[in-house]
Design a protein around this motif. Structure first.
Motif, short mmCIF file in Angstrom:
data_model
loop_
_atom_site.label_atom_id
_atom_site.label_comp_id
_atom_site.label_asym_id
_atom_site.label_seq_id
_atom_site.Cartn_x
_atom_site.Cartn_y
_atom_site.Cartn_z
N MET A 119 0.83 -1.21 0.00
CA MET A 119 0.00 0.00 0.00
C MET A 119 0.87 1.26 0.00
O MET A 119 0.51 2.27 -0.61
CB MET A 119 -0.94 -0.01 1.20
N VAL A 123 0.67 4.21 -2.78
CA VAL A 123 0.60 5.65 -2.46
C VAL A 123 1.68 6.40 -3.22
O VAL A 123 1.41 7.44 -3.85
CB VAL A 123 0.75 5.87 -0.94
N LEU A 405 -13.80 3.79 -3.52
CA LEU A 405 -12.60 4.63 -3.50
C LEU A 405 -12.95 5.97 -4.13
O LEU A 405 -13.27 6.05 -5.32
CB LEU A 405 -11.48 3.94 -4.29
N THR A 408 -7.48 8.67 -5.13
CA THR A 408 -6.37 7.73 -5.04
C THR A 408 -5.77 7.78 -3.64
O THR A 408 -5.81 8.83 -2.97
CB THR A 408 -5.26 8.06 -6.06
N PRO A 409 -5.20 6.69 -3.18
CA PRO A 409 -4.54 6.71 -1.86
C PRO A 409 -3.49 7.81 -1.75
O PRO A 409 -3.32 8.40 -0.68
CB PRO A 409 -3.92 5.32 -1.76
N PHE A 413 -3.50 10.73 0.92
CA PHE A 413 -2.37 10.81 1.84
C PHE A 413 -1.85 12.24 1.96
O PHE A 413 -1.44 12.69 3.04
CB PHE A 413 -1.27 9.87 1.35
N PHE A 433 -4.87 4.31 7.36
CA PHE A 433 -5.12 2.87 7.26
C PHE A 433 -5.73 2.38 8.57
O PHE A 433 -5.27 2.75 9.65
CB PHE A 433 -3.81 2.11 7.01
N ILE A 445 -8.61 2.14 3.78
CA ILE A 445 -7.33 2.69 3.37
C ILE A 445 -7.57 4.15 3.01
O ILE A 445 -8.72 4.57 2.80
CB ILE A 445 -6.74 1.93 2.16
N PRO A 446 -6.51 4.97 2.93
CA PRO A 446 -6.70 6.36 2.54
C PRO A 446 -7.41 6.47 1.19
O PRO A 446 -7.05 5.80 0.23
CB PRO A 446 -5.27 6.90 2.47
N GLY A 447 -8.42 7.32 1.15
CA GLY A 447 -9.17 7.55 -0.08
C GLY A 447 -10.50 6.85 -0.14
O GLY A 447 -11.31 7.13 -1.04
N GLU A 448 -10.79 5.92 0.80
CA GLU A 448 -12.05 5.19 0.77
C GLU A 448 -13.14 5.90 1.56
O GLU A 448 -12.87 6.56 2.57
CB GLU A 448 -11.86 3.76 1.31
#
Length: 489
Positions: A119, A123, A405, A408-409, A413, A433, A445-448
């Motif tokens: 992950m 990122v 999503l 994007t992660p 971030f 996370f 996760i980041p972005g969800e």
């Protein structure tokens, strides 16, 4: 060259035996400038080869001499076209794989139960992960592999995916039908990259599962230090030319690797490769016999169960590594965490991991019958200690939904974030996370998009006493989210 040779290690010994006067780093100058207590403990031999990339010793970033020779021998041993040595563990090799095959906005298909380095690389790349749920074992509460059928469905839905990542074997030693997965993905001219952190040894014995290179994968990050006999932090990245370029791999690898490469780690890779290539089959023969004996004896201990080949039978549990002793302790009326602590305090024995229902012990080429006997003795005593609490325990494993999503992660971030109460977070975009064990699958996760059902899932697991990993607030009263709330529907 012969697999009996160790060109890099030999060059280090030759250089040391010349006793050159060193006006270069490292500043400890063969240990002379080092704290005496540490020097005495580690010894002069290893300090004498703690050197830098001077001309006689080649350069990992542009190998043309002994490092190139050592990597070529490793490629031959692993069945690869090219092998790259990593002194930053398998995490560095995994990041190199991912940054080689995807960039900003590219889709990559990955299992949901991936290592955090995967992950992190997604990122860094700015890629979009397309998750596949691994098969979950409802008895043991663990994740297995992903099935070829699920990979085919994902590729049908996302035909623009740039790569597929597979874990082979899993942490617990199970493997999917990797050859079938590779064939499915290659039919679409897409590369398969493999997290082979726990599979460096499997190439070297016919009783073990297929390695990534044997299955035809394009790249595999393979952790030599975990089960192959090299020093901690040393790994290899195996590559097959065709769908990926070895020159591109070298360029990305060099971007991620320190210029102060550790020659003791590199030398341990060179010598570990020789041992596996020349003696691996015989050494693994002994280890497999020890593991089979241990499994049989553990299964004779009341209330304990050491998992074996009876678990196989699906395309996600196609084969297994017998050297992984996954021991279910739930019917003893204790958690794996309690078992781990009891073994540490009462038997001076450390296990690889524990979760709610299990402990995991590794048998390697470094073990003997003595260690197996000590393990069996300790487990027998533990069983007697907790016998009064023994009860048939039902596992309760639920899988959270995979949220949508929204960004994007990488964008999540780097976005402006704030911390808000978890109970009020529905509809916000997660910025961190969050993973709950077992079975080790990320909840967010980041972005969800944060959903109420997954908030409820987190609370249920916290109430069950399961550890939460990832969030800034370890109590999970609060969660970090993107300040700008975006509608995505």
């Amino acid at each position: 060259m012969s697999q009996l040779e160790t060109p890099l290690f030999d060059a280090l010994l030759k250089h040391r035996n010349r006793h050159p006067i060193q006006f270069h780093i490292p500043g400890h100058k063969k240990g002379q400038g080092m704290d005496p207590a540490y020097r005495e403990f580690v010894g002069d031999n290893v300090l004498s080869i703690d050197l830098i990339n001077i001309a006689p010793l080649d350069d990992l970033h542009a190998p043309k001499g002994v490092i190139m020779q050592a990597q070529n021998l490793a490629a031959e041993a692993f069945g690869a076209d090219h092998t790259f040595f990593s002194v930053q563990g398998t995490s560095g090799a995994i990041m190199t794989m991912i940054l080689t095959v995807v960039g900003p906005g590219d889709k990559i298909i990955v299992p949901r139960n991936v290592h955090k380095s995967i992950m992190s690389a997604i990122v860094f790349a700015g890629a979009i992960p397309i998750f596949i749920h691994p098969e979950v074992d409802s008895e043991l509460g663990i994740s297995h592999g992903i099935s070829p059928e699920s990979v085919e469905r994902a590729l049908t839905k996302y035909p623009d995916a740039k790569a597929v990542l597979v874990i082979n074997p899993t942490y617990f030693g199970f493997v999917a039908d990797l050859k079938r997965i590779v064939d499915i993905v290659h039919a679409r001219n897409i590369p398969v990259i493999v997290d082979e952190a726990h599979g460096v040894h499997i190439k070297f014995h016919d009783e073990l599962p297929l390695s990534a290179m044997q299955a035809g994968a394009d790249m595999a990050a393979t952790s030599t230090h975990k089960l192959g006999g090299s020093m901690t932090g040393s790994s290899v990245l195996n590559v097959k030319e065709g769908l990926v370029s070895a020159k591109r791999v070298q360029a990305v690898f060099s971007m991620l690797t320190t210029t102060s490469t550790s020659y003791p780690l590199l030398a341990s890779l060179d010598t570990a490769r020789r041992q596996l290539a020349v003696h691996g089959n015989d050494l693994l023969d002994d280890a497999i016999r020890l593991a089979k004996d241990a499994r049989k004896r553990i299964n004779a201990i009341p209330h304990l169960h050491c998992v074996g080949r009876e678990k196989l039978g699906t395309s996600a549990t196609f084969d297994m590594d017998p050297l992984k002793l996954l021991i279910c302790v739930k019917d003893l009326g204790i958690t794996g965490h309690i078992a781990e602590e009891w073994l540490r305090l009462n038997a001076n024995l450390e296990v690889e991991l524990s979760d709610l229902y299990n402990i995991l012990c590794l048998v390697t080429i470094g073990d003997s019958k003595k260690e197996i006997n000590l393990l069996i003795n300790a487990l027998t005593r533990m069983s007697k200690t907790f016998e009064s609490e023994a009860t048939i325990t039902e596992t309760n494993v639920q899988i959270p939904e995979i949220p949508a999503l929204a960004m994007t992660p990488r964008d999540a971030f780097y976005a402006q974030t704030e911390s808000i109460p978890l109970a009020q977070a529905e509809g916000y975009i997660c910025a961190e996370f969050i993973m709950v064990y077992p079975p080790g699958i990320p909840i967010f996760i980041p972005g969800e998009i944060i959903t109420q059902s997954n908030i409820d899932f987190i609370k249920m697991n916290i109430e069950a006493g399961l550890p939460v990993q990832g969030p800034e607030d370890s109590t999970l009263q609060n969660i970090r989210v993107i300040k700008e709330r975006k509608a995505i529907y």
